[in-house]
Scaffold this motif. Structure first.
Motif, PDB file in Angstrom:
ATOM      1  N   GLU A  30     -40.631 120.673 -45.734  1.00 19.35           N
ATOM      2  CA  GLU A  30     -40.259 121.967 -46.324  1.00 19.35           C
ATOM      3  C   GLU A  30     -38.863 121.917 -46.923  1.00 19.35           C
ATOM      4  O   GLU A  30     -38.617 122.488 -47.993  1.00 19.35           O
ATOM      5  N   ALA A  31     -37.947 121.230 -46.244  1.00 20.31           N
ATOM      6  CA  ALA A  31     -36.586 121.111 -46.767  1.00 20.31           C
ATOM      7  C   ALA A  31     -36.583 120.343 -48.092  1.00 20.31           C
ATOM      8  O   ALA A  31     -35.837 120.685 -49.014  1.00 20.31           O
ATOM      9  N   ILE A  32     -37.416 119.321 -48.193  1.00 19.96           N
ATOM     10  CA  ILE A  32     -37.516 118.579 -49.444  1.00 19.96           C
ATOM     11  C   ILE A  32     -38.094 119.467 -50.543  1.00 19.96           C
ATOM     12  O   ILE A  32     -37.562 119.511 -51.653  1.00 19.96           O
ATOM     13  N   VAL A  33     -39.162 120.180 -50.238  1.00 24.42           N
ATOM     14  CA  VAL A  33     -39.826 121.025 -51.223  1.00 24.42           C
ATOM     15  C   VAL A  33     -38.903 122.136 -51.720  1.00 24.42           C
ATOM     16  O   VAL A  33     -38.869 122.446 -52.904  1.00 24.42           O
ATOM     17  N   THR A  34     -38.138 122.738 -50.803  1.00 29.91           N
ATOM     18  CA  THR A  34     -37.256 123.843 -51.198  1.00 29.91           C
ATOM     19  C   THR A  34     -35.918 123.363 -51.738  1.00 29.91           C
ATOM     20  O   THR A  34     -35.121 124.158 -52.203  1.00 29.91           O
ATOM     21  N   THR A  85     -38.439 110.077 -50.607  1.00 28.56           N
ATOM     22  CA  THR A  85     -39.306 111.204 -50.945  1.00 28.56           C
ATOM     23  C   THR A  85     -38.507 112.299 -51.634  1.00 28.56           C
ATOM     24  O   THR A  85     -38.970 112.908 -52.600  1.00 28.56           O
ATOM     25  N   ARG A  86     -37.299 112.538 -51.179  1.00 29.97           N
ATOM     26  CA  ARG A  86     -36.430 113.546 -51.804  1.00 29.97           C
ATOM     27  C   ARG A  86     -36.148 113.172 -53.255  1.00 29.97           C
ATOM     28  O   ARG A  86     -36.197 114.016 -54.145  1.00 29.97           O
ATOM     29  N   HIS A  87     -35.874 111.878 -53.494  1.00 28.59           N
ATOM     30  CA  HIS A  87     -35.519 111.436 -54.853  1.00 28.59           C
ATOM     31  C   HIS A  87     -36.706 111.368 -55.794  1.00 28.59           C
ATOM     32  O   HIS A  87     -36.523 111.433 -57.014  1.00 28.59           O
TER      33      HIS A  87
END
Length: 91
Positions: A83-87, A39-41
């Protein structure tokens, strides 16, 4: 962002689940970490809610169907990961 970990509440587990708690936590954690990384990538501006949904779907897809059906992540902790991924947090 630290890698997410799944910890099961022993009070909510039946006898069989309690005996399998360690391996089950390991499998859930591995699937969630893989989902988080993917998801992060692939993140492309989705909302926190959309990212949370992706995390759950991707985690479940990495699990045996019986385990996936019972996977109910803590919504507060899942939202923190989203939230960590989005930010873009990569602590």
């Amino acid at each position: 962002m630290a890698e997410p970990q799944v910890t099961l509440d022993p009070r909510s587990l039946n006898v069989v689940e309690q005996k399998l708690r360690g391996p089950l936590e390991d499998q859930l954690t591995s699937a969630l970490q893989a989902a988080t990384e993917k998801t992060r990538h692939t993140y492309a501006g989705e909302s926190v809610d959309e990212v949370s949904e992706q995390l759950v779907e991707r985690t479940r897809s990495g699990l045996h169907p019986d385990i996936a059906a019972g996977f109910q992540p803590d919504p507060v902790q899942l939202r923190r990961v989203a939230e960590a991924i989005v930010t873009g947090s990569h602590e």
